[in-house]
Write an enzyme that holds these catalytic residues in place. Structure first.
Site, mmCIF file in Angstrom:
data_model
loop_
_atom_site.group_PDB
_atom_site.id
_atom_site.type_symbol
_atom_site.label_atom_id
_atom_site.label_comp_id
_atom_site.label_asym_id
_atom_site.label_seq_id
_atom_site.Cartn_x
_atom_site.Cartn_y
_atom_site.Cartn_z
ATOM 1 N N LEU A 275 0.761 -1.370 -0.049
ATOM 2 C CA LEU A 275 0.048 0.015 -0.174
ATOM 3 C C LEU A 275 1.124 1.271 0.006
ATOM 4 O O LEU A 275 0.589 2.347 -0.639
ATOM 5 C CB LEU A 275 -1.058 -0.053 1.338
ATOM 6 N N ARG B 157 0.392 4.094 -2.911
ATOM 7 C CA ARG B 157 0.219 5.417 -2.368
ATOM 8 C C ARG B 157 1.155 6.415 -3.114
ATOM 9 O O ARG B 157 0.412 7.346 -3.732
ATOM 10 C CB ARG B 157 0.263 5.807 -0.850
ATOM 11 N N PHE C 199 -9.656 4.442 -2.618
ATOM 12 C CA PHE C 199 -8.756 3.223 -2.471
ATOM 13 C C PHE C 199 -7.341 3.591 -2.219
ATOM 14 O O PHE C 199 -7.004 4.683 -2.034
ATOM 15 C CB PHE C 199 -8.932 2.288 -3.923
ATOM 16 N N GLU C 200 -6.346 2.401 -1.964
ATOM 17 C CA GLU C 200 -4.918 2.694 -1.728
ATOM 18 C C GLU C 200 -5.059 3.042 -0.045
ATOM 19 O O GLU C 200 -4.078 3.914 0.244
ATOM 20 C CB GLU C 200 -3.992 3.380 -2.241
ATOM 21 N N GLY C 201 -6.111 2.885 0.740
ATOM 22 C CA GLY C 201 -6.216 3.608 1.990
ATOM 23 C C GLY C 201 -6.843 4.751 1.916
ATOM 24 O O GLY C 201 -6.529 5.606 1.132
#
Lengths: 592, 249
Positions: free
Chosen positions: A261, A265, A403-405
């Protein structure tokens, strides 16, 4: 003055940085430019003429496009040569992420394949797994996907229920469970699947081939945007996964998932720049063509304001992206020199910059959402029509904040990572912060007579740093361990840190560029407006954080200090923005 | 067989053209340089021919007349797939100068097929190809829209008014190439970009050539006046405009 390449993650909060030590995008070499051009040419020939078809969600079409990208070598940019890749450095990988970011749904399918679909095996897999899978993912022979999220496990990824039980003969894990929001899932050949072995508390990671018995691929989700990218649920019913397909060690999956992740990011932060530049150019062109009240709408102040603001945010964000990319490259080389293999060196270097990657993810996704929103507005009624690319861009952008946290998680991570690292002694934040706190009443903004343009701007930045560490220290003192659960206060601090990092990167970039190529007054307009706005934002967030956690006289003393530290000279932002917009209007594109 | 593709280094076709030095020179500030689109298509076709083993073509070389600042464009041609490159180290002054330099290169290196774009998108003179053939005293075929080589024998299709004609020729010859020669320019693949690093760029110093022309002045075309719309129901306004502004009636 500190050399930027030596900065640890978060250390920018307390160190002054030498402009000449940062990497700026104007320093790309010919080969990097050529690689970017190849990606751009690919978009022009394979993507832009087919956007409507792609958005119909034809799995065969998207897979075919990825195969073509593979033929050109675009899927192997980050993969070492021994696995059929081209082993490019991190800066080049980020440039590729930026360029392909203009490709709407393709960009998501591409980034998923090259990033989360391939890199967990590359970084954490063993030699056999790399040879068997990575060398074929790098050419496009196989297309990859990444299966972490479950119906009950989103941001809380480790709470997943998917289970892997070792078979009696010890040769297989028997996989059962369900995954959702799986990008490329409809046509991917391989899946990196996270599941808990037996009753483990922590996830493990496995390579699963989509055509194995028991793997059931659901239909594509109907989404708001990125409609051309396949997003499915996947069910695992007694899937026999050979034990040799576990990635890393048992229980290492959660660490792998989090590290990947971090990479996602960073790459997302670069990806949005391509989409942003594309949208700005589309908007400038439209404003130059569309006439109302007998004049081009580009001549109206309201439109100029929008175009300029879009450009300021993009240029500033881009400065931070390539600054941190060089940090990653340097740390990666250092780890390799210390004997770390390429895979671990790369992911450890990326993961180290946790503060910066969360900043870039949040800032980049919110920047693009702002830009596509204003892009639609510049296009007026036409912007709402599906005929225009800005309409597609508007819908496609929205997922980036999720997304991606999610951005909510990432805002917390900015502050948590920065303070944790300081507490672990990686750099000294609380020492200088305490000193500042104790001498709060004698704080000055350190204005010096006759200071140069950049001396003044870098003094502002130094003061912003003081305002931030003072806020961190005082809220920490007041709330103690409760600070992280006061999410609104953490968000305030996070936003201050973001403005600082982006603003500092912008100022250092333009200073370095001026030394290399001479002055460009438009770039100074960008700095002027950005820092003026940043000062006001930082002031507001600091006050919100302080008054939300501290009472009485202490709060007033802090407020006074913040007012001094965020004091900047007035700027005619209207004229500065007009000059920035006029330059783009003259060039008919995002170009200064 | 050896193919030579002559390439020009031209401003990107979206460039906003400006002039300096009293409108006698192109203002090169901020210009992105690219391979002339006709030349890029020629190179693509040359590589397609070489890819077909039955053609007998063994190598594709690109040649450019220009200063060292043009090397990124040459390197791009190598990345697309040319085997080697030649650069004549001179600022090109006009078509005659360029053709004379290229003629010298062909004399020294010996090629079987020489491909030139029919024009370059900067000055659009459409002269270099035919001048080059004349200087070398070899055949030239213009407006070439297709080129095949079968067992070292070139078969050329050229555009003519209302149709096409297919011609054969002896080698060496100059093919002056139209845009239809290839569908799309070939995109430089990653492997090509990596290999371009180590491909040779041979340097030639220019031969002395009389300067036959020089630029006195450039002028930009007048800006197109804004389009005026007249309501379909309002013929009177249209007539008034035709009388007062265009003086057509």
């Amino acid at each position: 003055m500190e050399n930027n390449v030596n900065l640890k993650s978060g250390e920018f909060l307390v160190k002054d940085v030498d402009a000449n030590s940062i990497f700026i995008p104007e320093e790309f070499n010919e080969e990097q430019k050529m690689i970017a051009q190849t990606c751009r040419d690919f978009l022009e020939t394979e993507i832009f003429p087919k956007l409507d078809d792609i958005d119909k969600g034809d799995r065969v079409l998207m897979k075919g496009i990825l195969h073509k990208a593979g033929e050109l070598g675009m899927l192997g940019i980050a993969v070492p040569e021994q696995y059929n890749g081209f082993g490019q450095d991190f800066i080049t990988q980020m440039l590729v992420a930026e360029t392909t970011g203009a490709g709407y749904s393709f960009s998501v399918a591409y980034m998923c394949h090259c990033g989360i679909g391939t890199m967990p095996i590359m970084y954490y897999g063993n030699e056999e797994q790399r040879q068997k899978y990575v060398s074929r993912l790098a050419t496009g022979e196989l297309i990859g996907s990444y299966c972490l999220t479950e119906p009950g496990a989103g941001s809380d990824a480790n709470s997943g229920k998917t289970n892997a039980k070792l078979s009696e003969d010890g040769k297989h894990y028997i996989l059962n469970g369900q995954k959702m929001w799986i990008t490329n899932g409809g046509f991917a050949d391989t899946q990196v699947v996270f599941a808990k072995v037996d009753n483990d508390r922590i996830l493990s990671a496995f390579i699963v081939e989509s055509n194995w018995p028991g793997v059931v691929i659901g239909p594509d989700e109907h989404k708001m945007g990125i409609k051309g990218s396949s997003t499915v649920q996947i069910y695992y019913n007694d899937v026999k996964v050979p034990v040799e397909n576990m990635i890393g060690k048992r229980g290492e999956g959660f660490r792998i998932a989090l590290s990947i992740l971090h990479m996602g990011r960073m790459k997302l932060g670069a990806n949005v720049i391509g989409a942003a530049k594309q949208t700005i150019t589309d908007s400038v062109k439209y404003a130059n063509e569309r006439k109302q009240f007998n004049t081009h709408i580009a001549n109206f102040g309201s439109i100029k304001h929008k175009l300029a603001q879009m450009a300021i945010r993009t240029y500033a964000h881009e400065s931070a992206i390539y600054r941190v990319s060089k940090n990653v490259d340097n740390l990666l080389e250092q780890y390799k020199a210390e004997g770390c293999d390429y895979g671990h060196a790369t992911i450890d270097a990326i993961s180290h910059y946790a503060v910066e990657d969360a900043i870039l993810k949040v800032n980049g996704s919110e920047m693009l959402d702002y830009i596509v929103d204003e892009g639609v507005q510049v296009h007026g009624g036409m912007g709402y029509s599906a005929e225009m690319n800005v309409e597609r861009g508007y819908r496609d952008s929205r997922i980036n904040r999720i997304f991606e946290g999610t951005n909510e998680i990432n805002r917390l991570l900015v502050v948590e990572s920065a303070t944790k690292r300081a507490m672990k002694g990686e750099y000294d934040l609380f020492g200088p912060a305490e000193e500042l706190y104790n001498s709060m009443e004698s704080i000055s903004d350190n204005t010096k007579a006759g200071e140069s343009y950049f001396e003044e701007k870098l003094r502002y930045i130094k003061n912003f740093k003081k305002a931030i560490i003072l806020t961190i220290y005082s809220t920490n003192k007041a709330l103690g361990k409760n600070l992280m659960s006061e999410q609104e206060v953490v968000n305030n601090i996070s936003d201050m840190i973001m403005d600082l990092y982006i603003g500092e990167s912008l100022t250092l970039r333009v200073k370095k560029l001026e030394g290399l190529k001479g002055e460009n007054p438009i770039l100074k307009d960008i700095i002027d407006v950005f820092l003026y706005d940043a000062a006001n934002n930082i002031r507001k967030h600091a006050k919100d954080a302080i008054y939300s956690s501290i009472e009485g006289e202490s709060a007033e003393k802090l407020n006074k200090a913040i007012m001094i530290l965020t004091h900047v000279k007035g700027v005619n932002t209207k004229d500065a923005r007009r000059r920035i917009a006029d330059k783009m209007i003259e060039n008919n594109e995002y170009k200064f | 067989m050896k193919i030579l593709v002559c390439i020009s280094n031209v401003p990107d076709t979206t460039t906003k053209v400006k002039f300096t030095d009293g409108d006698t020179k192109l203002d090169t500030a901020g210009i992105q340089w690219v391979i002339n689109p006709w030349d890029e298509l020629s190179l693509t076709r040359a590589l397609e021919i070489k890819d077909d083993a039955s053609s007998g073509v063994k190598s594709v070389t690109v040649a450019h007349v220009g200063p060292v600042t043009a090397e990124p464009t040459i390197r791009k041609a190598l990345a697309i797939g040319a085997d080697s490159a030649i650069r004549v180290n001179a600022e090109p002054s006009d078509a005659y100068f360029v053709a004379a330099q290229l003629a010298e290169v062909v004399k020294q290196e010996q090629f079987d097929i020489i491909m030139c774009g029919i024009e370059s998108s900067d000055y659009n003179g459409s002269m270099v190809g035919s001048m080059l053939a004349e200087m070398l005293n070899i055949p030239s075929i213009s407006a070439v829209s297709n080129l095949k080589v079968e067992n070292e024998k070139p078969i050329v299709t050229r555009e003519i008014d209302g149709g096409k004609e297919v011609v054969s020729t002896s080698t060496p010859f100059v093919a002056i190439v139209q845009k239809g020669i290839a569908k799309e320019p070939r995109i430089a693949a990653m492997r090509g970009i990596m290999m371009a690093r180590s491909k040779p760029i041979k340097l030639y110093e220019p031969v002395a050539v009389d300067a036959l022309t020089s630029y006195k002045k450039f002028e930009l075309p007048e800006a197109r006046p804004a389009c005026k719309f007249v309501d379909a129901e309002n013929a009177k306004d249209l007539i008034a405009l035709l009388q007062s502004e265009t003086k057509l009636i």
